[in-house]
Design an enzyme around this catalytic site. Structure first.
Site, PDB file in Angstrom:
ATOM      1  N   LYS A  10      37.873  15.582  24.682  1.00 55.01           N
ATOM      2  CA  LYS A  10      38.408  16.946  24.556  1.00 55.01           C
ATOM      3  C   LYS A  10      37.258  17.888  24.232  1.00 55.01           C
ATOM      4  CE  LYS A  10      38.648  18.630  20.999  1.00 55.01           C
ATOM      5  NZ  LYS A  10      38.544  19.066  19.600  1.00 55.01           N
ATOM      6  N   ALA A  91      33.688  11.081  15.065  1.00 52.99           N
ATOM      7  CA  ALA A  91      33.380  12.262  14.244  1.00 52.99           C
ATOM      8  C   ALA A  91      32.432  13.190  14.991  1.00 52.99           C
ATOM      9  CB  ALA A  91      32.776  11.839  12.902  1.00 52.99           C
ATOM     10  N   ALA A  92      32.777  13.464  16.259  1.00 54.40           N
ATOM     11  CA  ALA A  92      31.840  14.138  17.145  1.00 54.40           C
ATOM     12  C   ALA A  92      32.340  15.476  17.679  1.00 54.40           C
ATOM     13  CB  ALA A  92      31.506  13.223  18.329  1.00 54.40           C
ATOM     14  N   GLY A  93      33.538  15.912  17.307  1.00 53.03           N
ATOM     15  CA  GLY A  93      34.037  17.191  17.780  1.00 53.03           C
ATOM     16  C   GLY A  93      34.600  17.173  19.177  1.00 53.03           C
ATOM     17  N   ILE A  94      34.852  15.978  19.730  1.00 54.46           N
ATOM     18  CA  ILE A  94      35.412  15.887  21.082  1.00 54.46           C
ATOM     19  C   ILE A  94      36.730  15.107  21.085  1.00 54.46           C
ATOM     20  CG2 ILE A  94      33.295  16.269  22.374  1.00 54.46           C
ATOM     21  CD1 ILE A  94      32.879  13.283  22.561  1.00 54.46           C
ATOM     22  N   GLY A  95      37.361  15.045  19.930  1.00 48.53           N
ATOM     23  CA  GLY A  95      38.720  14.524  19.838  1.00 48.53           C
ATOM     24  C   GLY A  95      38.883  13.062  20.159  1.00 48.53           C
ATOM     25  N   GLY A  97      39.301  10.172  18.369  1.00 50.67           N
ATOM     26  CA  GLY A  97      40.429   9.495  17.728  1.00 50.67           C
ATOM     27  C   GLY A  97      41.756  10.110  18.101  1.00 50.67           C
ATOM     28  N   SER A  98      41.812  11.438  18.196  1.00 53.59           N
ATOM     29  CA  SER A  98      43.062  12.114  18.561  1.00 53.59           C
ATOM     30  C   SER A  98      43.457  11.801  19.995  1.00 53.59           C
ATOM     31  CB  SER A  98      42.910  13.626  18.394  1.00 53.59           C
ATOM     32  OG  SER A  98      42.715  13.961  17.038  1.00 53.59           O
ATOM     33  N   ASP A 126      44.476  17.910  16.635  1.00 57.88           N
ATOM     34  CA  ASP A 126      44.140  17.834  18.058  1.00 57.88           C
ATOM     35  C   ASP A 126      45.108  16.977  18.866  1.00 57.88           C
ATOM     36  OD1 ASP A 126      41.914  19.496  18.026  1.00 57.88           O
ATOM     37  OD2 ASP A 126      40.511  17.870  17.630  1.00 57.88           O
TER      38      ASP A 126
END
Length: 274
Positions: A10, A91-95, A97-98, A126
């Site tokens: 994402k 934990a990378a800002g690209i979703g 886990g979500s 997210d």
């Protein structure tokens, strides 16, 4: 019966922080797209829930009940044997886990015939937009998701320096929480170049706090911006993944090759966003 699921990366092309509720949750206005690469899931019904994580980004991913995939399975009420082939950094800002949780919900809904639960926001802000998994405007605390039709595809390079970033830490560094939203009505972009020009006038309000928290993000953005053909470099989500947008797929592929050669420790991927 075994069902496969795809959990695309994402990308927040914009991320405007527009307010904060009394309960502490931040209000957002974000244009979100999804990449043609991501994690893969394989699921089959089982007497006991089990998660096996494989793939190049498997190291450090928890396999216990706190994993969002298992939490998603518990939420829909289906026990399954799940293999998660992990390609997205955590934990990378690209979703990552979500998107994994959303793919799990979609797959288990197919397997069981059960509807996807309405309270998916309990899994994370997210997850609602990741359930849609196509271009959308995400507002509120993530619960308002509006599909965006006709968004021109974008050729891009994703870059992560291998530094996990804490989303709560980034929000704590915000100096202003009542920033302007995107226009109430989004434009009808005729092509990718017009979209990129419009994006240049928008923001990611978490980028400056993230730079203060993890200065390497500034190095990533500068390095992407310096590649040939880069039209826009910006951070996604709360970081540390950044993206560069390019006029053509060949430009993105060339930039990705150059970035990998210059920074072998970085995660670099040329993608199509849509």
């Amino acid at each position: 019966m075994t069902t496969d699921g795809f959990a695309p990366a994402k990308i927040n092309l914009t991320l405007h922080v527009t307010g904060q509720r009394a309960d502490g949750y931040h209000l957002l206005d974000s244009l979100v797209v999804f990449a043609d690469m991501g994690d893969h899931l394989s699921l089959r019904p089982a007497a006991r829930a089990r998660l096996c994580v494989t793939g190049p980004m498997a190291m450090g991913v928890p396999v216990g009940p706190d994993n969002l995939v298992l939490r998603a399975a518990a939420l829909i009420g289906v026990t399954a044997d799940i293999t998660l082939d992990k390609h997205l950094p955590a934990a990378a800002g690209i979703g990552g886990g979500s998107s994994d949780a959303a793919a799990c919900l979609r797959a288990l809904s197919i397997i069981s015939g059960l509807p996807v639960p309405e309270n998916v926001l309990s899994l994370g802000a997210d997850v609602p937009v990741c359930l849609l998994a196509r271009a959308a405007r995400m507002q509120g605390i993530g619960e308002r998701v509006t599909p965006v039709a006709g968004l021109p595809p974008l050729d891009a390079v994703l870059v992560n320096p291998g530094v996990p970033v804490s989303t709560p830490a980034i929000f704590r560094r915000l100096t202003r929480r009542d920033n302007p939203a995107m226009p109430e009505t989004l434009p009808a972009w005729s092509d990718a170049s017009e979209l990129i020009r419009w994006l240049g006038a928008q923001r990611n309000d978490l980028q400056a706090p993230a730079l203060a928290e993890a200065p390497v993000i500034g190095d990533v953005l500068h390095t992407i911006d310096a590649t040939r053909g880069c039209a826009l470099a910006r951070m996604s989500g709360s970081g540390a993944t950044c993206f560069g947008l390019y006029p053509e797929a060949a430009d993105a592929a060339e930039a990705a090759q150059a970035l990998r050669a210059a920074h072998p420790g970085w995660w670099v991927c040329a993608v199509r966003l849509s």
